[in-house]
Design an enzyme around this catalytic site. Sequence first.
Site, mmCIF file in Angstrom:
data_model
loop_
_atom_site.group_PDB
_atom_site.id
_atom_site.type_symbol
_atom_site.label_atom_id
_atom_site.label_comp_id
_atom_site.label_asym_id
_atom_site.label_seq_id
_atom_site.Cartn_x
_atom_site.Cartn_y
_atom_site.Cartn_z
ATOM 1 N N GLU A 13 0.813 -1.217 0.000
ATOM 2 C CA GLU A 13 0.000 0.000 0.000
ATOM 3 C C GLU A 13 0.853 1.276 0.000
ATOM 4 O O GLU A 13 0.373 2.350 0.351
ATOM 5 C CB GLU A 13 -0.928 -0.018 1.212
ATOM 6 C CG GLU A 13 -1.869 -1.209 1.224
ATOM 7 C CD GLU A 13 -2.585 -1.361 2.545
ATOM 8 O OE1 GLU A 13 -3.576 -0.650 2.757
ATOM 9 O OE2 GLU A 13 -2.157 -2.182 3.368
ATOM 10 N N SER A 141 -6.516 -1.981 2.158
ATOM 11 C CA SER A 141 -6.886 -1.383 0.868
ATOM 12 C C SER A 141 -7.466 -2.400 -0.105
ATOM 13 O O SER A 141 -7.470 -2.203 -1.305
ATOM 14 C CB SER A 141 -5.686 -0.677 0.214
ATOM 15 O OG SER A 141 -5.303 0.459 0.956
ATOM 16 N N TYR A 209 -9.908 3.196 -5.333
ATOM 17 C CA TYR A 209 -8.925 4.190 -5.773
ATOM 18 C C TYR A 209 -9.056 4.625 -7.231
ATOM 19 O O TYR A 209 -8.225 5.375 -7.721
ATOM 20 C CB TYR A 209 -7.510 3.663 -5.499
ATOM 21 C CG TYR A 209 -7.296 3.440 -4.024
ATOM 22 C CD1 TYR A 209 -7.279 4.503 -3.132
ATOM 23 C CD2 TYR A 209 -7.152 2.155 -3.503
ATOM 24 C CE1 TYR A 209 -7.117 4.313 -1.767
ATOM 25 C CE2 TYR A 209 -6.986 1.949 -2.132
ATOM 26 C CZ TYR A 209 -6.969 3.040 -1.285
ATOM 27 O OH TYR A 209 -6.811 2.845 0.058
ATOM 28 N N ARG A 248 -11.717 3.639 11.934
ATOM 29 C CA ARG A 248 -12.846 3.492 11.020
ATOM 30 C C ARG A 248 -13.247 2.028 10.961
ATOM 31 O O ARG A 248 -12.422 1.167 10.667
ATOM 32 C CB ARG A 248 -12.474 3.973 9.611
ATOM 33 C CG ARG A 248 -13.682 4.200 8.686
ATOM 34 C CD ARG A 248 -13.254 4.282 7.235
ATOM 35 N NE ARG A 248 -12.927 2.976 6.700
ATOM 36 C CZ ARG A 248 -11.847 2.711 5.960
ATOM 37 N NH1 ARG A 248 -10.970 3.650 5.682
ATOM 38 N NH2 ARG A 248 -11.628 1.477 5.523
ATOM 39 N N ASP A 250 -15.601 -1.016 9.355
ATOM 40 C CA ASP A 250 -16.257 -1.379 8.099
ATOM 41 C C ASP A 250 -17.279 -2.486 8.350
ATOM 42 O O ASP A 250 -16.977 -3.477 9.036
ATOM 43 C CB ASP A 250 -15.225 -1.843 7.075
ATOM 44 C CG ASP A 250 -14.229 -0.744 6.708
ATOM 45 O OD1 ASP A 250 -14.571 0.446 6.881
ATOM 46 O OD2 ASP A 250 -13.116 -1.077 6.257
ATOM 47 N N GLU A 263 -13.976 -5.275 9.910
ATOM 48 C CA GLU A 263 -12.655 -4.936 10.441
ATOM 49 C C GLU A 263 -12.652 -3.491 10.907
ATOM 50 O O GLU A 263 -13.570 -2.723 10.619
ATOM 51 C CB GLU A 263 -11.559 -5.147 9.397
ATOM 52 C CG GLU A 263 -11.721 -4.274 8.161
ATOM 53 C CD GLU A 263 -10.642 -4.556 7.122
ATOM 54 O OE1 GLU A 263 -9.537 -3.997 7.266
ATOM 55 O OE2 GLU A 263 -10.904 -5.325 6.172
ATOM 56 N N ASN A 265 -9.974 -0.107 11.040
ATOM 57 C CA ASN A 265 -8.733 0.485 10.533
ATOM 58 C C ASN A 265 -8.235 1.545 11.506
ATOM 59 O O ASN A 265 -8.984 2.465 11.867
ATOM 60 C CB ASN A 265 -8.975 1.134 9.164
ATOM 61 C CG ASN A 265 -9.453 0.136 8.135
ATOM 62 O OD1 ASN A 265 -8.669 -0.517 7.474
ATOM 63 N ND2 ASN A 265 -10.773 -0.011 8.015
ATOM 64 N N GLY A 269 -7.615 5.922 5.499
ATOM 65 C CA GLY A 269 -7.195 6.818 4.426
ATOM 66 C C GLY A 269 -7.431 8.275 4.778
ATOM 67 O O GLY A 269 -8.463 8.629 5.338
#
Length: 306
Positions: A13, A141, A209, A248, A250, A263, A265, A269
């Site tokens: 990443e 990612s 992305y 964050r 998900d 999960e 994070n 990002g």
Amino acid sequence: MRILLIAGGWSSEREVSLSGARGIEKALIALGHNVTRFDPATSMDGLLEAASAHDFAFINLHGSPGEDGLVQAMLDAAGCPYQGSGPAGSFLALNKAVAKQIFVRHGLPTPEWVFLPVLPAEAWQPALAYPLFVKSNTGGSSLGLSRVDSQADLHAALKAIFETGDEVIIEPSVPGMEVTCGVLGDRALPPVLILPESGAGFFDYKAKYTPGAAREVCPAPIPEEVTAEAQRMALTAHRALGLSGYSRADFILDPDGNLHLLEVNTLPGMTPTSLLPQEAAAVGYSFEDLIAELIKLGLASAQRPS
């Protein structure tokens, strides 16, 4: 302040990290800070020295090192404060199989899973129904993520991840929509609903992305009670993992209105259009405001007794 902006690294990443660092550097300069860029891939041996010469470190790394807590541990050793979670929480959250054990322990619904530390025999079958998602256990990612619809494709998907040196986690496909919910300080932010436009049908690397590959709607147009539950679960997971500053979570929102935690994070990002900055913007934070708040939270965390 003299701020060390740590970005790059050697994980898969790397380019995502460097892309986000450009916007962070611009915001830090606009806030009046003196910024020094530091790339662990080219100068890891100098991190302790560089950190000791700065007032604060802003970490924008994805994968290892960074999300695994190594850089945070080194910054602690150098006495340099930083934004976000410390070494232990970072390490627990990065390891999906371990994090899911903690979710279950705290009553947070998460899809069933199989953890594989080594590549099984080609004829091996998991005790889960197809279709399945095959993931890197510590990657992010959505790199290496693949949907497998039959046993015939399973071994190739497993082998591809093991060849990168990571372990594997397998989950059943949960039908529904992807929702993400950030935490900033001690509050949960408005969730985002993610609607991939690509043919993948899920939020893969391309959808994340590639401009126009997914629609991200914030605040998520979901029932108030579902929003409240996403926020409760995000905060519960944040605290259960021992995180600080921001994170964050998900989720998958299934057709019956139930949330399934995938999960968390710890270094989400951080481009101005990334998911957590969008959520912060929905409650009045500009991107510069968000960066300033993360620094404030990091300094406060460093002053608390360990």
